[in-house]
Scaffold this motif. Structure first.
Motif, short mmCIF file in Angstrom:
data_model
loop_
_atom_site.label_atom_id
_atom_site.label_comp_id
_atom_site.label_asym_id
_atom_site.label_seq_id
_atom_site.Cartn_x
_atom_site.Cartn_y
_atom_site.Cartn_z
N ASP A 152 0.79 2.37 -8.95
CA ASP A 152 0.29 2.77 -7.64
C ASP A 152 1.44 3.25 -6.78
OD1 ASP A 152 1.12 0.55 -5.53
OD2 ASP A 152 0.78 -0.39 -7.47
N ARG A 182 6.30 4.06 -0.05
CA ARG A 182 5.73 4.34 1.28
C ARG A 182 6.68 5.20 2.11
NH1 ARG A 182 3.06 -1.08 0.89
NH2 ARG A 182 0.98 -0.46 0.24
N PRO A 233 0.18 -5.28 -7.17
CA PRO A 233 1.45 -4.81 -7.71
C PRO A 233 1.98 -5.70 -8.83
CG PRO A 233 1.53 -4.97 -5.31
CD PRO A 233 0.23 -5.56 -5.75
N SER A 292 2.47 1.88 -3.88
CA SER A 292 2.91 0.92 -2.86
C SER A 292 4.44 0.84 -2.77
CB SER A 292 2.33 -0.47 -3.18
OG SER A 292 2.79 -0.88 -4.45
N ASN A 293 5.16 1.30 -3.77
CA ASN A 293 6.63 1.21 -3.71
C ASN A 293 7.28 2.51 -3.21
OD1 ASN A 293 6.13 2.78 -5.92
ND2 ASN A 293 7.47 1.69 -7.34
N LEU A 325 -5.67 0.87 -4.92
CA LEU A 325 -4.35 0.25 -4.93
C LEU A 325 -4.46 -1.11 -5.60
CD1 LEU A 325 -2.80 1.08 -1.46
CD2 LEU A 325 -2.28 2.09 -3.67
#
Ligand SMILES: [Zn+2]
Ligand SMILES: [Zn+2]
Length: 304
Positions: A153, A158, A16, A155-156, A13
């Motif tokens: 990645d 979840r 960002p 992370s946006n 990860l």
């Protein structure tokens, strides 16, 4: 076919802040390029020759049309409005359907697609927009799938990781996409019309049309048309984009109000994806349809 880097990207990860920045030097994805060249030649050269020599029976045409519409709506209704924007909620049979036929479009898993699409909305027209129109029409249309996009990645997205069906489709994307995109249309197609028909129409031409329909959102809908709701964004409303994409071509409205389940906001706007969501809601298969108030839309509307 277009997902070669997904698992690698997911494993580490990244920060960002640097996610998805377009590289100054391109690393080409030769499998994707070869795949696109093969389906393009098959559709534009071999399909017309086949049609000229043999034509299509009603059953052959109906199966092709069903598979093309199922894959295409799975992207617009499923990958885009349901998963990327949470514009409504859907019962599990709908989610399963769009994950199955969305996989058949070979546009990555729903999670990967949504991660990239959310970056596109967040960083429109910058280097962090994965299909940045400022890099040119061809790049925004198809060039971006021919090169590595570094370090995007999950992370946006979840929220999507809470849906076991979505996670399963992502983890086993090759299985889902090869069964739905190759195996089923090949076997049923061969049974209906023979192997040549099966390879050319429900597989090659169908993938070509569905891919290019989606690509038009990033190219045509960011190049031609009006900007009635936000004239700072490159996203535009244009009838051609609307027709080619199941109603997603009201793209200026969509960038201004991405969580609205409608892209064509007036009742007479051609938006079959919106009508399908509305019908699913009437059948009890969809709920919580997000609508921006008429007042907010009216306040945002201006003419160029
Ligand atoms: Zn856009
Ligand atoms: Zn969107």
């Amino acid at each position: 076919m277009l997902q070669a880097t997904d698992s690698a990207s997911r494993a580490q990860l990244p920060d960002p802040a640097t996610a998805a920045e377009t590289p100054s030097k391109f690393v080409y994805r030769w499998w994707s390029i070869g795949f696109i060249v093969v389906i393009t030649v098959a559709t534009l050269v071999l399909c017309p020759i086949y049609l000229w020599r043999y034509g299509l029976t009603k059953a052959e045409f109906a199966f092709f049309l069903f598979y093309a519409l199922a894959s295409s709506f799975s992207i617009t209704l499923g990958y885009h409005r349901l998963f990327s924007h949470a514009a409504f909620k859907a019962a599990w049979p709908v989610r399963f359907f769009v994950l199955f036929f969305g996989g058949a479009a070979f546009e990555k898993s729903a999670m990967a697609w949504s991660a990239l699409h959310r970056l596109h909305h967040r960083h429109t027209d910058t280097d962090r927009d994965p299909y940045n129109i400022k890099r040119g029409f061809f790049y925004a249309h198809v060039g971006w799938v021919m090169v590595e996009i570094p370090r995007y990645d999950y992370s946006n997205i979840r929220d999507l990781a809470r849906d076991p069906l979505v996670v399963h489709q992502d983890r086993h994307y090759k299985l889902w996409s090869h069964v739905s995109g190759f195996l089923v249309p090949l076997l049923i197609g061969a049974w209906i019309g023979g192997w040549a028909y099966a390879i050319l129409f429900p597989v090659a031409a169908r993938i070509f049309l569905v891919l290019n329909s989606a690509f038009c959102i990033n190219s045509i809908a960011h190049t031609f048309g009006d900007r009635p709701h936000d004239h700072h964004s490159s996203a535009r409303d244009h009838w051609l984009g609307v027709l080619l994409t199941n109603g997603e071509g009201y793209h200026n409205f969509h960038h201004r109000f991405p969580r609205d389940y409608r892209n064509g906001v007036r009742w007479y706007h051609w938006d079959p994806t919106k009508w399908l969501i509305w019908m699913l809601a009437r059948l009890g298969l969809a709920s919580d349809l997000n609508r921006v108030s008429d007042e907010r839309i009216q306040n945002s509307t201006h003419h160029q």
